[in-house]
Every structure is written in C-alpha cells, then in structure tokens.
Design a protein around this motif. Structure first.
Motif, PDB file in Angstrom:
ATOM      1  N   ASP A  47       3.576  10.677  -7.333  1.00 43.50           N
ATOM      2  CA  ASP A  47       4.395  10.681  -8.508  1.00 43.50           C
ATOM      3  C   ASP A  47       5.849  10.247  -8.445  1.00 43.50           C
ATOM      4  N   ILE A  52       2.625   1.777  -3.392  1.00 42.49           N
ATOM      5  CA  ILE A  52       1.773   2.226  -4.378  1.00 42.49           C
ATOM      6  C   ILE A  52       1.164   3.511  -4.228  1.00 42.49           C
ATOM      7  N   HIS A  53       1.003   3.818  -2.915  1.00 43.02           N
ATOM      8  CA  HIS A  53       0.551   5.273  -2.705  1.00 43.02           C
ATOM      9  C   HIS A  53       1.715   6.425  -3.125  1.00 43.02           C
ATOM     10  N   ARG A 100       0.788  -1.115   0.105  1.00 47.05           N
ATOM     11  CA  ARG A 100       0.042   0.006   0.076  1.00 47.05           C
ATOM     12  C   ARG A 100       0.861   1.381   0.031  1.00 47.05           C
ATOM     13  N   PHE A 137       3.791   5.828  -5.397  1.00 49.05           N
ATOM     14  CA  PHE A 137       4.046   5.911  -6.965  1.00 49.05           C
ATOM     15  C   PHE A 137       2.960   6.662  -7.575  1.00 49.05           C
ATOM     16  N   TYR A 138       1.632   6.061  -7.113  1.00 45.67           N
ATOM     17  CA  TYR A 138       0.435   6.778  -8.073  1.00 45.67           C
ATOM     18  C   TYR A 138      -0.151   7.931  -7.529  1.00 45.67           C
ATOM     19  N   TYR A 139       0.165   8.478  -6.025  1.00 45.00           N
ATOM     20  CA  TYR A 139      -0.226   9.608  -5.666  1.00 45.00           C
ATOM     21  C   TYR A 139       0.750  10.697  -5.498  1.00 45.00           C
ATOM     22  N   ASP A 184      -0.212  -1.637 -16.205  1.00 43.75           N
ATOM     23  CA  ASP A 184       0.589  -0.461 -16.741  1.00 43.75           C
ATOM     24  C   ASP A 184       2.029  -0.845 -16.134  1.00 43.75           C
TER      25      ASP A 184
END
Lengths: 206, 160
Positions: free
Chosen positions: B120, B113-114, B110, B116-118, B159
C-alpha cells in the motif's frame, strides 16, 4: 474485488514458518563479539575433502552446534563438533552435490592482559563467513568467494603468477594477493582496509 | 525511536518475506534475507522517526539484499518456482494465475508493483524506498500494469 484486494489475496500465501526470534538474537550476539577489541591469533584451517556420511555419523559425539555459513558462494548448514582434546573444532557440511566435506580449525583470542581464550565455534564461523576464500573448481578455474559473491580470477594472474584483487565486503574492502605455485596450489593473503602494496595494483572486482 | 527486534519480527516477518520472495523467487534465500534484515536492524544504531519509518527501512534493506542475491552468479540447485507454487494454497485459480504472472514480470516492474499493491505504498514512498525518482516509479508501475493487463486481461482491472 479491486486489483489491490486480488493482489493481496494472491500473495497472502507467502508465509514463513521459520522462527527468526532466536536466530536473530544469537547471530547478532556472535557478530558483536567479533567486534570486541581482541587480538586474534593462530586461526588456521585447511579443508580436507572426503569422508563418508557413515564415517561421520559414527563419529558423532561430544558437543555439536549448527551454523548457517557461506561456503563457495553458497549458503550451507555447517555442523561443528568441539574437539576438546585438540583444542579446536571439526566443521562438516554436505555440498550441493551431496558430498560431505569437513575441515579442522581453531584459534584463540588474546586480551590486553595477554590472557588467551579459545575462540568459540560461532566466532570462527563468523570469521570464515566474512573473509575471502580462494579455491579451484573441477575445470581448474580459480575462484575467489566472499559470502554470496563469486568471481573467476583465472585470467587475472600476471607474468609472475600473482593475482591481486580488491573485493568489497560488508563495510570493508579486502585486498587479496594470490600466488599460483608450481604444485598447483594457490596460497593467498587477505588484508582488510589497506593493502601492503599500492592500491592501484589491485583489480577491483565489484 | 527504536522498537524491540522481537516485536518487529512478529509484525513484519511475513511482509519482508513476501517482498524478498517477490524479487528472488526462492524460499531459502527469502528466509535468509528476512534473518539478515532483522540482524542488520538489531546491530545498527539507527534512530527512526516512527513505526512507518522502521517498516520502510526494513523493506528497503530486504529489497537490496534480495537484489544482491539475484545478481549473484553462483546460484544453483534452487527449487524451481513452479515446484514451490505447487505447495502454496491459493484461494482461487485466479489468485494463482495472478501470482504466476507477477513473478514473470521483469524485476524492476515486479518490485514497484509489489510495493504498491501489497504494501500500500504510494509513488512518493516507493521512490524513497527504491531510491529512484517518482517519475521512474510511475513509469515502472505503468509498464508493469500494462504487462499484467495484457496477460491477465479481464482478471486485472484498469486502475491507473
């Protein structure tokens, strides 16, 4: 939409409305004062369980301040009343069971020239927050607390009813010696940095 | 370099709050972590290379504090995540589903992921913030994405 766009949209709901600006400055100032080169004397506090919310409300008067504090491993909001006549403070909070608890305490700082100054409620709360506390729960288990850390030390007492534990705080290790008295009380002494006795005697808890 | 703490609060409080909440899943804890993180910045004498260095430092401190909260034994009377989610105004049901699915991931996936995706951040930057190897970050991202795909199916694209 890309995965990043989807993710950002989903997590954009996480917004905090709390105003940190004032809190951060105030707390930082309190902690700075704590580090001033002053000898701290005569800080004593005892927890007095009980007192109803009604009685407390009726007692409201004088100067009150609100602090965020760690008590028994939980973050709680503590209301502090300045007992001007007694040269101390009354601290109150409502625990997770809804019971109001209060205790009294105070202290003075003594500077290099021997001048005594009454400690502020913030200084006292900061000291309380950053030193270990020992207490028992309803099942009779003995716990030691430091900020958000909690450890059951019931089984760490030796044949002489003494328990020695080392607890890492923020930048400092506290060496705590707890004695189990016949009357069921657990007086303790806590020293940061270096214990009176051999460090090897102390059980490291974290 | 250093920036005034008030300026940083305005810029980053929601990012730090989101990072903390994504780990500890609790409003009060996450807000306390935001406060403690800025206090730590305010009282520290660290010098930073640039604005991005400050941002990464704040996020790392907040993540470490959130992990500490998660590992605290004495946690009780917390507002369940489901109850808190009911108070959030998600744009779409898919957003709510994604949020809920991410929050069910194991903490280590988690967190990566956070970031990376939130936030950047790239693999190298995440490795620096979490103090783990780049290969470890890649493994966590890969495993996290796989779990998200398995749960969200067509709502989450391939992705990698």
């Amino acid at each position: 939409m890309t995965n990043k766009e989807k993710y950002k949209e989903a997590f954009s709901v996480l917004q905090t409305s709390r105003d940190f600006s004032l809190e951060v400055e105030n707390m930082a100032n309190i902690r700075r004062k704590q580090k001033m080169n002053l000898a701290v004397a005569a800080f004593a506090a005892c927890i007095i369980i009980g007192g109803s919310a009604t009685a407390y409300a009726a007692d409201v008067g004088g100067i009150q301040e609100i602090f965020s504090a760690w008590i028994h491993g939980e973050k709680v909001t503590v209301s502090v009343k300045d007992d001007v006549e007694d040269n101390g403070y009354t601290f109150s909070f409502v625990d997770s069971q809804g019971t109001e608890k209060s205790w009294g305490g105070g202290g003075v700082t003594i500077d290099d020239e021997g001048n005594e100054t009454k400690m502020s409620a913030g200084e006292l709360m900061d000291g309380y927050n950053n030193t270990p506390q020992v207490d028992t729960d309803d099942a009779g288990r003995v716990w030691i607390f430091l900020r958000d850390k909690s450890f059951d030390i019931t089984d760490l007492f030796d044949e002489e009813n003494i328990c020695r534990v080392a607890l890492a705080g923020e930048g400092e290790t506290y060496y705590v010696k707890i004695t189990r008295e016949e009357d069921g009380s657990y007086p303790y002494e806590s020293r940061p940095g270096k214990p009176k006795e051999d460090k090897e005697l102390y059980t490291q808890l974290n | 370099m250093r920036e005034p703490v008030q300026k940083l609060i305005g810029q980053y409080q929601n990012n730090i709050y989101a990072a903390a909440f994504s780990i500890c899943k609790n409003v009060q804890d996450a807000e306390d972590i935001v406060q403690e993180t800025f206090i730590q910045y305010h009282t520290s004498k660290n010098q930073f290379e640039n604005q991005q260095h400050i941002r990464a430092w704040l996020i790392r401190v907040a993540i470490n504090k959130a992990k500490n909260v998660n590992h605290t034994f004495w946690r009780k009377n917390k507002v369940p995540l489901e109850d808190y989610m009911e108070t959030l105004a998600f744009e779409t049901p898919e957003s709510k589903n994604l949020f809920e699915t991410v929050m069910k991931l194991p903490e280590k996936y988690r967190t990566a992921i956070h970031l990376f995706y939130y936030e950047d951040y790239g693999v190298k930057e995440i490795a620096g913030i979490l103090r783990i190897s780049e290969s470890n970050v890649k493994a966590r991202l890969s495993r996290g994405r796989k779990l998200l795909r398995e749960s969200l199916q067509e709502e989450w694209d391939h992705d990698e």
